[in-house]
Design an enzyme around this catalytic site. Structure first.
Site, PDB file in Angstrom:
ATOM      1  N   LYS A 197      21.179  47.700  58.810  1.00 14.05           N
ATOM      2  CA  LYS A 197      20.689  46.615  57.962  1.00 14.05           C
ATOM      3  C   LYS A 197      20.128  45.442  58.748  1.00 14.05           C
ATOM      4  O   LYS A 197      20.848  44.789  59.499  1.00 14.05           O
ATOM      5  CB  LYS A 197      21.835  46.125  57.073  1.00 14.05           C
ATOM      6  CG  LYS A 197      22.295  47.182  56.107  1.00 14.05           C
ATOM      7  CD  LYS A 197      23.361  46.642  55.205  1.00 14.05           C
ATOM      8  CE  LYS A 197      23.911  47.755  54.339  1.00 14.05           C
ATOM      9  NZ  LYS A 197      25.327  47.617  54.120  1.00 14.05           N
ATOM     10  N   GLY A 346      32.694  46.171  65.304  1.00 14.39           N
ATOM     11  CA  GLY A 346      33.650  47.236  64.988  1.00 14.39           C
ATOM     12  C   GLY A 346      33.120  48.640  65.254  1.00 14.39           C
ATOM     13  O   GLY A 346      33.735  49.428  65.978  1.00 14.39           O
TER      14      GLY A 346
END
Ligand code: 3PG
Length: 391
Positions: A197, A346
């Site tokens: 994104k 992450g």
């Protein structure tokens, strides 16, 4: 620089409320699948117990909606009791009689872990009444939850506002490393950015266009940048709303004399055919899912010259083994590079661990969103409320 636990004196007998980020993956049976975040916290806990503090640990785990046994911190108290040289007890509540009693019974140098703070909706609402009740149970607040420092929550930001405070060793290490990347990177400074994104990477791109010398872009967001340059991307995923943003970033890089490199070939699927093919031009019904072998070599040339490398985001759809080679190859090239190399986010750390390359990096940030936000903003809400160090 913020005050650290090293500057706290007379800790013996004091109740230290220590906020950590034990947001670790657990399986259905409560088995800890990756204890990295807990291991990284041990130096701070060991230091506080060595000084005779009564250590009361607070953390969140996941995003529960009220009490959820699968998000209980109980399995973590078992883990801590195995690795710490002191007694570790657990309270099944954060507020209430049980917690107060357990704190009263806590001996100097021992640890009490409280239940998941997100079982209380007041945590995420940053309810100051809730924060005040927790604050009344301790003498000093230590924030070592770097991974959660971008959240303005009751036990991160709220306790920081209410109590005498300091940061722990993990937070100190994260800030030192990230500040070094922002303020004094070795040159050339090459940033590798991937992910799907564009909107989650705009700010960091804008920041790195100023700070870095070269940015290598992969992952699905590369197709938006390629389309912004007028290239054919076939049926690849493009965020049309962000074409202008992509164009602006490319123009800004040009003005500043910085390089932004985009993929020059792709691993893709054609229509419903399940077999991946490598192409230099995406057209017709082709959908790109990974960078191709020419791009790997093209990016490798920049990485070989780098003095500093920062990596965030997969370069292809690495969850599918057919589209993992690009990400794996770039990970291996970075790992073997002589540059000072670090990574954050992450998914990125999970990938590096999947490829077993963690030990080859100079620094892996424990934060996900917090790392990116710190790199974008240069500060985080829960850190701002910590007292400055007095020299
Ligand atoms: C993380 O895993 O990034 C932190 O623990 C923060 O978790 P959150 O995104 O649920 O606030």
């Amino acid at each position: 620089m913020k005050r650290t636990i090293r500057e706290l004196v007379n800790l013996k007998g004091k109740v230290v409320l220590l906020r950590v980020d034990f947001n670790v993956p657990l399986d259905e049976g409560g088995k800890i699948l990756d204890a990295t975040r807990i291991k990284n916290e041990l130096p701070t806990i060991r230091y506080l117990i060595s000084k005779g503090a009564k250590v009361v640990i607070l953390s969140h785990l996941g995003r529960p909606d009220g009490y959820d046994v699968r998000k209980s911190l109980w399995p973590i108290s078992i883990y801590l009791s195995r690795v710490l040289p002191c007694s570790v007890s657990f309270s099944s509540t954060v507020l209430g009689e049980e917690t107060r009693e357990r704190i009263k019974m806590l001996k100097d140098g021992n640890v009490l872990l409280l239940e998941n703070v997100r079982f209380y909706k007041q945590e995420e609402e940053c309810d100051m009444k809730f924060a005040r009740e927790i604050a009344s149970m301790g003498d000093i607040f230590v924030n070592d939850a770097f991974g959660t420092a971008h959240r303005k929550h009751a036990t991160t930001y709220g306790l920081g506002r209410l109590m005498p405070n300091a940061i722990g060793f993990l937070m100190e290490k994260e800030l030192n490393n990230l500040n070094k990347i922002l303020e004094e990177p070795k040159r050339p400074f090459v940033v590798v950015l991937g992910g799907a994104k564009v909107e989650t990477k705009i700010k960091i791109l804008e920041r790195f266009v100023e700070k870095a010398d070269t940015i290598l872009i992969g992952g699905a967001m590369a197709y938006t940048f390629l389309k912004a340059l007028g290239r054919d991307v076939g049926l690849s995923k493009v965020q049309d709303d962000y074409l202008e943003v992509a164009q602006n970033i490319l123009e800004k890089a040009k003005e500043l004399g910085k390089k932004i490199l985009l993929p020059i070939d792709h691993v893709c699927l054609k229509g419903r055919d399940p077999h991946p093919v490598e192409v230099t031009t995406l057209k017709g019904d082709l959908v790109g899912y990974d960078i191709g072998s020419r791009t790997i070599r093209y990016f490798a040339r920049e990485l070989d010259k780098a003095g500093e490398i920062f990596w965030n985001g997969p370069l292809g759809m690495y969850e599918n083994a057919n589209f993992r080679i690009g990400t794996r190859s770039i990970a291996e090239i970075i790992a073997e590079s002589k540059a000072h190399k670090s990574a954050g986010g992450g998914d990125t750390i999970a990938m590096i661990n999947l490829f077993n390359l963690g030990k080859k990096f100079d620094y892996l940030s424990t934060g996900g969103g917090a790392t990116l936000e710190y790199l974008e903003e240069g500060s985080l809400p829960a850190i701002e409320v910590i007292q400055e160090k007095i020299y």
